[in-house]
Write a protein that holds these residues in place. Structure first.
Motif, PDB file in Angstrom:
ATOM      1  N   VAL A  11       0.833  -1.200   0.000  1.00 26.39           N
ATOM      2  CA  VAL A  11       0.000   0.000   0.000  1.00 26.39           C
ATOM      3  C   VAL A  11       0.867   1.249   0.000  1.00 26.39           C
ATOM      4  O   VAL A  11       0.644   2.175  -0.794  1.00 26.39           O
ATOM      5  N   LEU A  12       1.872   1.296   0.869  1.00 26.61           N
ATOM      6  CA  LEU A  12       2.744   2.469   0.909  1.00 26.61           C
ATOM      7  C   LEU A  12       3.549   2.618  -0.379  1.00 26.61           C
ATOM      8  O   LEU A  12       3.772   3.730  -0.849  1.00 26.61           O
ATOM      9  N   GLY A  13       3.964   1.503  -0.961  1.00 28.20           N
ATOM     10  CA  GLY A  13       4.675   1.572  -2.239  1.00 28.20           C
ATOM     11  C   GLY A  13       3.790   2.105  -3.351  1.00 28.20           C
ATOM     12  O   GLY A  13       4.213   2.943  -4.161  1.00 28.20           O
ATOM     13  N   SER A  14       2.552   1.640  -3.382  1.00 29.71           N
ATOM     14  CA  SER A  14       1.604   2.124  -4.393  1.00 29.71           C
ATOM     15  C   SER A  14       1.296   3.601  -4.195  1.00 29.71           C
ATOM     16  O   SER A  14       1.214   4.364  -5.160  1.00 29.71           O
ATOM     17  N   CYS A  15       1.144   4.005  -2.951  1.00 32.91           N
ATOM     18  CA  CYS A  15       0.893   5.415  -2.669  1.00 32.91           C
ATOM     19  C   CYS A  15       2.107   6.268  -3.027  1.00 32.91           C
ATOM     20  O   CYS A  15       1.960   7.393  -3.512  1.00 32.91           O
ATOM     21  N   GLY A  16       3.298   5.729  -2.788  1.00 30.06           N
ATOM     22  CA  GLY A  16       4.515   6.446  -3.182  1.00 30.06           C
ATOM     23  C   GLY A  16       4.593   6.642  -4.682  1.00 30.06           C
ATOM     24  O   GLY A  16       4.959   7.719  -5.156  1.00 30.06           O
ATOM     25  N   LEU A  17       4.221   5.605  -5.431  1.00 31.36           N
ATOM     26  CA  LEU A  17       4.173   5.750  -6.892  1.00 31.36           C
ATOM     27  C   LEU A  17       3.147   6.791  -7.308  1.00 31.36           C
ATOM     28  O   LEU A  17       3.381   7.592  -8.223  1.00 31.36           O
ATOM     29  N   GLY A  18       1.999   6.783  -6.623  1.00 26.55           N
ATOM     30  CA  GLY A  18       0.961   7.765  -6.931  1.00 26.55           C
ATOM     31  C   GLY A  18       1.424   9.185  -6.681  1.00 26.55           C
ATOM     32  O   GLY A  18       1.188  10.082  -7.504  1.00 26.55           O
ATOM     33  N   PHE A  19       2.088   9.410  -5.558  1.00 28.32           N
ATOM     34  CA  PHE A  19       2.600  10.754  -5.282  1.00 28.32           C
ATOM     35  C   PHE A  19       3.695  11.142  -6.267  1.00 28.32           C
ATOM     36  O   PHE A  19       3.783  12.307  -6.679  1.00 28.32           O
ATOM     37  N   TRP A  20       4.536  10.204  -6.621  1.00 32.23           N
ATOM     38  CA  TRP A  20       5.604  10.494  -7.589  1.00 32.23           C
ATOM     39  C   TRP A  20       5.007  10.925  -8.926  1.00 32.23           C
ATOM     40  O   TRP A  20       5.527  11.801  -9.594  1.00 32.23           O
ATOM     41  N   TRP A  21       3.888  10.320  -9.276  1.00 23.68           N
ATOM     42  CA  TRP A  21       3.233  10.628 -10.540  1.00 23.68           C
ATOM     43  C   TRP A  21       2.443  11.932 -10.456  1.00 23.68           C
ATOM     44  O   TRP A  21       2.442  12.729 -11.400  1.00 23.68           O
ATOM     45  N   LEU A  22       1.778  12.195  -9.334  1.00 29.69           N
ATOM     46  CA  LEU A  22       0.884  13.343  -9.215  1.00 29.69           C
ATOM     47  C   LEU A  22       1.547  14.622  -8.723  1.00 29.69           C
ATOM     48  O   LEU A  22       1.113  15.718  -9.084  1.00 29.69           O
ATOM     49  N   GLU A  23       2.546  14.492  -7.895  1.00 26.44           N
ATOM     50  CA  GLU A  23       3.122  15.651  -7.221  1.00 26.44           C
ATOM     51  C   GLU A  23       4.378  16.148  -7.924  1.00 26.44           C
ATOM     52  O   GLU A  23       5.368  15.428  -8.020  1.00 26.44           O
ATOM     53  N   PRO A  24       4.353  17.393  -8.426  1.00 33.39           N
ATOM     54  CA  PRO A  24       5.531  17.913  -9.151  1.00 33.39           C
ATOM     55  C   PRO A  24       6.756  18.139  -8.263  1.00 33.39           C
ATOM     56  O   PRO A  24       7.876  18.166  -8.767  1.00 33.39           O
ATOM     57  N   THR A  25       6.574  18.288  -6.950  1.00 32.50           N
ATOM     58  CA  THR A  25       7.741  18.499  -6.081  1.00 32.50           C
ATOM     59  C   THR A  25       8.407  17.185  -5.688  1.00 32.50           C
ATOM     60  O   THR A  25       9.492  17.212  -5.113  1.00 32.50           O
ATOM     61  N   ALA A  26       7.764  16.051  -5.983  1.00 31.13           N
ATOM     62  CA  ALA A  26       8.370  14.733  -5.723  1.00 31.13           C
ATOM     63  C   ALA A  26       9.167  14.348  -6.963  1.00 31.13           C
ATOM     64  O   ALA A  26       8.650  13.756  -7.900  1.00 31.13           O
ATOM     65  N   HIS A  27      10.434  14.704  -6.974  1.00 33.68           N
ATOM     66  CA  HIS A  27      11.279  14.502  -8.154  1.00 33.68           C
ATOM     67  C   HIS A  27      11.718  13.057  -8.337  1.00 33.68           C
ATOM     68  O   HIS A  27      11.990  12.627  -9.447  1.00 33.68           O
ATOM     69  N   THR A  28      11.831  12.324  -7.240  1.00 37.59           N
ATOM     70  CA  THR A  28      12.272  10.930  -7.322  1.00 37.59           C
ATOM     71  C   THR A  28      11.225  10.023  -6.679  1.00 37.59           C
ATOM     72  O   THR A  28      10.339  10.500  -5.959  1.00 37.59           O
ATOM     73  N   LEU A  29      11.361   8.735  -6.938  1.00 37.75           N
ATOM     74  CA  LEU A  29      10.471   7.773  -6.293  1.00 37.75           C
ATOM     75  C   LEU A  29      10.652   7.812  -4.782  1.00 37.75           C
ATOM     76  O   LEU A  29       9.686   7.671  -4.027  1.00 37.75           O
ATOM     77  N   ALA A  30      11.866   8.034  -4.325  1.00 37.90           N
ATOM     78  CA  ALA A  30      12.119   8.135  -2.884  1.00 37.90           C
ATOM     79  C   ALA A  30      11.339   9.305  -2.280  1.00 37.90           C
ATOM     80  O   ALA A  30      10.806   9.195  -1.173  1.00 37.90           O
ATOM     81  N   ASP A  31      11.256  10.416  -2.990  1.00 39.79           N
ATOM     82  CA  ASP A  31      10.451  11.544  -2.520  1.00 39.79           C
ATOM     83  C   ASP A  31       8.977  11.165  -2.430  1.00 39.79           C
ATOM     84  O   ASP A  31       8.292  11.516  -1.476  1.00 39.79           O
ATOM     85  N   GLY A  32       8.489  10.436  -3.415  1.00 38.24           N
ATOM     86  CA  GLY A  32       7.101   9.985  -3.405  1.00 38.24           C
ATOM     87  C   GLY A  32       6.825   9.037  -2.262  1.00 38.24           C
ATOM     88  O   GLY A  32       5.789   9.127  -1.592  1.00 38.24           O
ATOM     89  N   LEU A  33       7.761   8.124  -2.002  1.00 37.57           N
ATOM     90  CA  LEU A  33       7.615   7.184  -0.886  1.00 37.57           C
ATOM     91  C   LEU A  33       7.648   7.916   0.452  1.00 37.57           C
ATOM     92  O   LEU A  33       6.887   7.587   1.371  1.00 37.57           O
ATOM     93  N   TRP A  34       8.537   8.895   0.566  1.00 37.36           N
ATOM     94  CA  TRP A  34       8.618   9.672   1.799  1.00 37.36           C
ATOM     95  C   TRP A  34       7.316  10.430   2.033  1.00 37.36           C
ATOM     96  O   TRP A  34       6.775  10.439   3.143  1.00 37.36           O
ATOM     97  N   LEU A  35       6.787  11.045   1.001  1.00 33.26           N
ATOM     98  CA  LEU A  35       5.526  11.774   1.129  1.00 33.26           C
ATOM     99  C   LEU A  35       4.388  10.821   1.472  1.00 33.26           C
ATOM    100  O   LEU A  35       3.526  11.139   2.300  1.00 33.26           O
ATOM    101  N   ALA A  36       4.386   9.633   0.890  1.00 28.88           N
ATOM    102  CA  ALA A  36       3.357   8.639   1.191  1.00 28.88           C
ATOM    103  C   ALA A  36       3.450   8.195   2.646  1.00 28.88           C
ATOM    104  O   ALA A  36       2.429   8.084   3.336  1.00 28.88           O
TER     105      ALA A  36
END
Length: 96
Positions: A11-36
């Protein structure tokens, strides 16, 4: 417990991918995972926040999923502790 942990990671991995795709400030997958993670755990450090309408709406679902998944993991841990204690008490009573 292992299945609940796997579910939480998925779930957290999927949410991290979602944030990486949707959020322009999440430049890397790690940023998306952190935000998730910070969103699902409702920590909200503020170092990264959703900025677009789509990512803000997505974050509401991430919070709800986070509540559900983290509650399941906590319940699984508590259940395993209680079962262990019950087995110990049953063994002690059987020895009497």
């Amino acid at each position: 417990l292992a299945y609940m942990m796997l579910l939480a990671m998925l779930v957290l991995g999927s949410c991290g991918l979602g944030f990486w795709w949707l959020e322009p400030t999440a430049h890397t997958l790690a940023d998306g995972l952190w935000l998730a993670f910070t969103t699902a755990a409702t920590v909200g450090y503020g170092d990264m926040v959703p900025t677009t309408h789509a990512s803000k709406i997505f974050s509401v679902f991430v919070v709800l999923l986070g509540y559900g998944v983290l509650s399941l993991v906590t319940a699984a841990i508590a259940t395993s502790w209680i079962e262990t204690e019950e087995r110990r008490m049953e063994t002690a009573m059987a020895a009497l």
